[in-house]
Design a protein around this motif. Structure first.
Motif, mmCIF file in Angstrom:
data_model
loop_
_atom_site.group_PDB
_atom_site.id
_atom_site.type_symbol
_atom_site.label_atom_id
_atom_site.label_comp_id
_atom_site.label_asym_id
_atom_site.label_seq_id
_atom_site.Cartn_x
_atom_site.Cartn_y
_atom_site.Cartn_z
ATOM 1 N N TYR A 3 13.928 -11.039 -6.230
ATOM 2 C CA TYR A 3 13.823 -10.270 -4.989
ATOM 3 C C TYR A 3 15.181 -10.205 -4.298
ATOM 4 N N TYR A 4 15.847 -11.336 -4.175
ATOM 5 C CA TYR A 4 17.141 -11.353 -3.490
ATOM 6 C C TYR A 4 18.173 -10.491 -4.221
ATOM 7 N N ILE A 5 18.184 -10.561 -5.535
ATOM 8 C CA ILE A 5 19.136 -9.749 -6.297
ATOM 9 C C ILE A 5 18.870 -8.263 -6.073
ATOM 10 N N ARG A 6 17.579 -7.878 -6.079
ATOM 11 C CA ARG A 6 17.236 -6.470 -5.829
ATOM 12 C C ARG A 6 17.711 -6.032 -4.446
ATOM 13 N N GLN A 7 17.499 -6.896 -3.460
ATOM 14 C CA GLN A 7 17.855 -6.513 -2.096
ATOM 15 C C GLN A 7 19.368 -6.394 -1.918
ATOM 16 N N VAL A 8 20.122 -7.253 -2.572
ATOM 17 C CA VAL A 8 21.578 -7.127 -2.524
ATOM 18 C C VAL A 8 22.007 -5.812 -3.167
ATOM 19 N N ASN A 9 21.433 -5.506 -4.318
ATOM 20 C CA ASN A 9 21.830 -4.303 -5.050
ATOM 21 C C ASN A 9 21.427 -3.017 -4.327
ATOM 22 N N LYS A 10 20.397 -3.083 -3.477
ATOM 23 C CA LYS A 10 19.946 -1.893 -2.761
ATOM 24 C C LYS A 10 20.814 -1.578 -1.546
ATOM 25 N N ARG A 11 21.660 -2.504 -1.172
ATOM 26 C CA ARG A 11 22.458 -2.323 0.037
ATOM 27 C C ARG A 11 23.919 -2.038 -0.309
ATOM 28 N N LEU A 69 0.806 -1.216 0.000
ATOM 29 C CA LEU A 69 0.000 0.000 0.000
ATOM 30 C C LEU A 69 0.838 1.265 0.000
ATOM 31 N N THR A 70 2.124 1.154 0.322
ATOM 32 C CA THR A 70 3.007 2.325 0.290
ATOM 33 C C THR A 70 3.961 2.287 -0.896
ATOM 34 N N GLY A 71 3.659 1.450 -1.888
ATOM 35 C CA GLY A 71 4.435 1.441 -3.114
ATOM 36 C C GLY A 71 5.793 0.780 -3.007
ATOM 37 N N LYS A 72 5.973 -0.109 -2.055
ATOM 38 C CA LYS A 72 7.254 -0.790 -1.883
ATOM 39 C C LYS A 72 7.149 -2.267 -2.278
ATOM 40 N N GLU A 73 6.462 -2.516 -3.389
ATOM 41 C CA GLU A 73 6.243 -3.889 -3.829
ATOM 42 C C GLU A 73 7.543 -4.662 -4.030
ATOM 43 N N GLU A 74 8.577 -3.966 -4.489
ATOM 44 C CA GLU A 74 9.827 -4.657 -4.783
ATOM 45 C C GLU A 74 10.525 -5.154 -3.519
ATOM 46 N N ALA A 113 22.583 -14.488 3.494
ATOM 47 C CA ALA A 113 23.631 -14.226 4.475
ATOM 48 C C ALA A 113 24.180 -12.811 4.318
ATOM 49 N N ALA A 114 24.407 -12.389 3.081
ATOM 50 C CA ALA A 114 24.945 -11.058 2.830
ATOM 51 C C ALA A 114 23.977 -9.969 3.280
ATOM 52 N N ILE A 115 22.698 -10.137 2.964
ATOM 53 C CA ILE A 115 21.685 -9.147 3.353
ATOM 54 C C ILE A 115 21.597 -9.050 4.873
ATOM 55 N N THR A 116 21.541 -10.204 5.534
ATOM 56 C CA THR A 116 21.410 -10.214 6.995
ATOM 57 C C THR A 116 22.632 -9.585 7.653
ATOM 58 N N ALA A 117 23.826 -9.957 7.198
ATOM 59 C CA ALA A 117 25.050 -9.400 7.780
ATOM 60 C C ALA A 117 25.125 -7.894 7.561
ATOM 61 N N CYS A 118 24.756 -7.444 6.372
ATOM 62 C CA CYS A 118 24.771 -6.007 6.075
ATOM 63 C C CYS A 118 23.785 -5.259 6.965
ATOM 64 N N ASP A 119 22.571 -5.818 7.112
ATOM 65 C CA ASP A 119 21.554 -5.161 7.930
ATOM 66 C C ASP A 119 21.952 -5.092 9.402
ATOM 67 N N ARG A 120 22.861 -5.949 9.816
ATOM 68 C CA ARG A 120 23.335 -5.925 11.200
ATOM 69 C C ARG A 120 24.587 -5.058 11.368
ATOM 70 N N GLY A 121 24.943 -4.325 10.311
ATOM 71 C CA GLY A 121 25.991 -3.337 10.430
ATOM 72 C C GLY A 121 27.381 -3.781 10.035
ATOM 73 N N HIS A 122 27.505 -4.957 9.408
ATOM 74 C CA HIS A 122 28.826 -5.444 9.021
ATOM 75 C C HIS A 122 29.204 -4.942 7.622
ATOM 76 N N GLN A 123 30.490 -4.975 7.331
ATOM 77 C CA GLN A 123 31.010 -4.634 6.005
ATOM 78 C C GLN A 123 31.071 -5.933 5.201
ATOM 79 N N VAL A 124 30.249 -6.034 4.171
ATOM 80 C CA VAL A 124 30.039 -7.311 3.500
ATOM 81 C C VAL A 124 30.587 -7.281 2.080
ATOM 82 N N THR A 125 31.342 -8.317 1.753
ATOM 83 C CA THR A 125 31.767 -8.565 0.379
ATOM 84 C C THR A 125 31.198 -9.908 -0.047
ATOM 85 N N LEU A 126 30.525 -9.922 -1.191
ATOM 86 C CA LEU A 126 29.930 -11.144 -1.738
ATOM 87 C C LEU A 126 30.695 -11.531 -2.990
#
Length: 653
Positions: free
Chosen positions: A446-454, A342-347, A405-418
């Protein structure tokens, strides 16, 4: 912001305000408090998350109306809100209903009676009696007593009393279960109700007892409570009730109910229709909803059935086809789905893959969402400490496990290289780009988008080795290097391709296809090829196909195979002896050889974990933590990769 004005439009029914048109349906995942039997804190936390995520109504799920003859399985019995026994039902349940209402949603509870499918063992007050519409003996030997008027009066009163106590406990919406082969559906369906008295025969007769229940509930709860029911619009079974019956009954209950929710199927003969899977259409029950509206049913209409497109949903409400949409597994996959849509964040919505493993888990005791590792773990995740510092985390492998793993680690404040050895992310699921398994493709995308957004640094076309580690100097390493197809030792195997890793395209598949291996991968391919008009033969070494399919996917595929019986041929106990450019030779149990003409040969007989890189990287002496996750530790389903990737990243502290 409200991107979808009709889907997001509020509606007031009997003074009860619904903030939008999205309902969260029953999905199980409930646990009992050991003292009262009411939902415990884990249950409250899970369902509160659904309410916080934006659903207008949150349904607790199937709840037997008595402890005498209503219960069908033990986990439901143990969490039964036995309202008639509770001295202070509100005291035990208010923590649940308050958790829903404080986030702006309406708490709903589904009241049910199992009828002839109840089990005496699970009914604490039972004297061994099971009741139903007709007198019969079940396969287990349990006798079913045909209900008389006294039974009907008693059970109708049980529904009414349970509904009344639920309202006292804070529920302002009551769902009466009237489908999927529960007691009321047993009376309504000619497949179960073969009575010859006033309660059998015509739909008017078959509806008498269900109508008694609806009338009793409405009279007991009064005019300020929303009553909802769930109906199977199509039972998908021989002699099941018809659409005409459905319309007629819905008109009968219009004066008692406010919302009619359309589902399909019967738990006992066509269970796979109750929870649609990737082999079925999305929006599968909308034609029935459309027909109910067209033929004069005046109650508000909702439906379940794989709703995944908010634009289409918005249009259907605008057109007057339907009033609400009910979503179960989609909100398990992402509890914030309504809010994001409903807030336009379908992706940003993690898409349900409709695998149905969550619902199948109800029957094997291991009920989790394959793609959302946090569902049901809300309480336990509170015990996960926050990271003490930002670590340099290296993730090896760009499949869904590595990306999670990369998304979760990044969201927890780590410096992530994939690190990904190929030129794109997606891993094994890249095969979905070629027109097969669209639900899985949406998850991969979805996963590719989320990696690219971070702020995740992705190194493509890069091999993970000790030299790379010396250069990057990570503190923590997670290896999700995946698996490789197991190649059968068959002369001429060079004429065949692996079923998914070969990235098949329609124009590369011939008319006569031989699939070596009768597991889920090949059987789903057989469905795809049959729909394209090809001739398919599956060669399975054992006497069982679909060994790795759950209880909902398997019957769906078997049903499709029956539909395409002239073009899908399954040969069990078949030992493939050789493959040539235009044929496959196999041997049956009598050691007789058969030659099959083949334009295309595909195989899927399992995978082997890519653990060589695991052992090499593990030997690097400078890491603080090291984990291998997903298929590289042994081939598994997508759940293994996602769950292990998530929790491995959570453990980096």
């Amino acid at each position: 912001m409200n991107k979808y004005p009709y889907l997001g439009s509020p509606l007031t029914i009997r003074g009860i305000y619904y903030r939008n048109r999205i309902f969260s349906t029953p999905t199980g995942l409930t646990w009992p408090d050991e003292y009262s039997g009411a939902p415990d804190f884990r249950t409250v936390m899970l369902y509160e998350k659904k309410a916080r995520g934006g659903a207008a109504s949150v349904n607790y799920g199937e709840t037997p109306v008595n402890a005498v003859d209503a219960v069908r399985r033990p986990n439901v019995d143990e969490i039964r809100p036995d309202f008639k026994r509770m001295v202070l039902p509100a005291k035990d349940w208010i923590k649940y209903t308050d958790a829903i209402t404080r986030h702006g949603a309406n708490p709903c509870i589904q009241l049910a009676h199992a009828g002839l499918f109840a089990e005496p063992f699970f009914n604490r007050d039972s004297n061994g009696t099971v009741v139903g519409p007709v007198d019969m003996s079940k396969e287990s030997g349990t006798h079913v007593k045909a209900m008389d008027q006294a039974d009907m009066d008693r059970i109708a009163n049980d529904f009414a009393e349970a509904a009344f106590c639920a309202v006292q406990a804070g529920f302002n919406q009551i769902m009466i279960q009237c489908c999927h082969g529960w007691l009321l559906a047993q009376f309504l369906s000619p497949a179960w109700n073969t009575r010859t008295d006033e309660f059998g025969g015509s739909i008017e007769n078959r509806a008498k007892f269900p109508l008694q229940v609806f009338k009793a509930v409405r009279e007991k709860v009064g005019p300020k409570v929303v009553i909802q029911t769930r109906i199977s619009g199509d039972e998908h079974q021989n002699n099941g009730w018809s659409l005409d019956d459905c319309v007629a009954f819905c008109k009968m209950i219009d004066k008692y109910v406010d919302i009619i929710e359309i589902s399909s199927g019967d738990y006992h003969n066509s269970e796979h229709y109750c929870w649609v899977n990737p082999l079925m259409d999305h929006f599968i029950n909308i034609p029935i909803a459309r027909e109910l509206k067209k033929r004069g049913v005046t109650s508000y209409i909702s439906a379940v059935g794989g709703h995944n497109d908010p634009k289409k949903m918005d249009d259907l409400i605008r057109e007057g086809v339907i009033d609400f949409f009910s979503i179960g597994r989609g909100i398990l996959a992402d509890s914030d789905l309504p809010k994001k849509w409903l807030t336009g964040k379908e992706e940003d919505v993690k898409p349900c893959i409709r695998c149905s493993d969550c619902m199948a888990g109800l029957y094997n005791g291991f009920y989790q969402c394959n793609i959302n590792p946090t569902v049901g773990q809300e309480a336990y995740l509170l015990n996960t400490p926050s990271p003490q510092s930002s670590k340099r985390v290296l993730i090896v492998g760009g499949g869904v496990g590595g990306m999670q793993a990369a998304i979760t680690a990044c969201d927890r404040g780590h410096q992530v290289t994939l690190v990904e050895k190929n030129d794109c992310l997606g891993g094994t699921l890249l095969f979905t780009d070629y027109g097969h398994k669209d639900d899985l493709k949406q998850l991969k995308d979805y996963y590719i988008r989320q990696v690219n957004k971070r702020g995740i640094h992705v190194l493509y076309d890069t091999e993970a080795n000790l030299t790379l580690l010396d250069r990057l100097r990570p503190t923590d390493i997670i290896v999700a290097s995946g698996s490789s197809p197991r190649i059968p030792d068959i002369p001429g195997i060079e004429y065949a391709k692996h079923a998914t890793a070969g990235y098949y395209q329609a124009d590369t598949i011939g008319q006569k296809v031989v699939l070596i291996g009768g597991g889920l991968i090949n059987c789903e391919l057989a469905v795809k090829f049959a729909e394209e008009g090809k001739d398919i033969t599956i060669l399975e070494l054992t006497d069982i196909i679909l060994r790795d399919a759950n209880m909902f996917i398997k019957p769906t595929i078997e049903e499709i195979f029956r539909k395409y019986a002239s073009s899908v041929h399954v040969v069990k106990n078949a030992s493939t002896k050789s493959i040539s450019a235009d044929a496959v030779t196999y041997e049956d149990t009598e050691c007789v050889e058969h030659i099959l003409p083949a334009d295309t040969v595909l195989y899927a007989i399992g995978s082997i974990g890519n653990n060589k890189v695991v052992e090499e990287l593990r030997s690097w002496p400078y890491w603080e933590s090291f984990r291998a996750v997903g298929d590289c530790t042994g081939a598994g389903i997508v759940k293994k990769a996602i769950h292990q990737g998530y929790f491995a990243a959570m453990d980096i502290l």
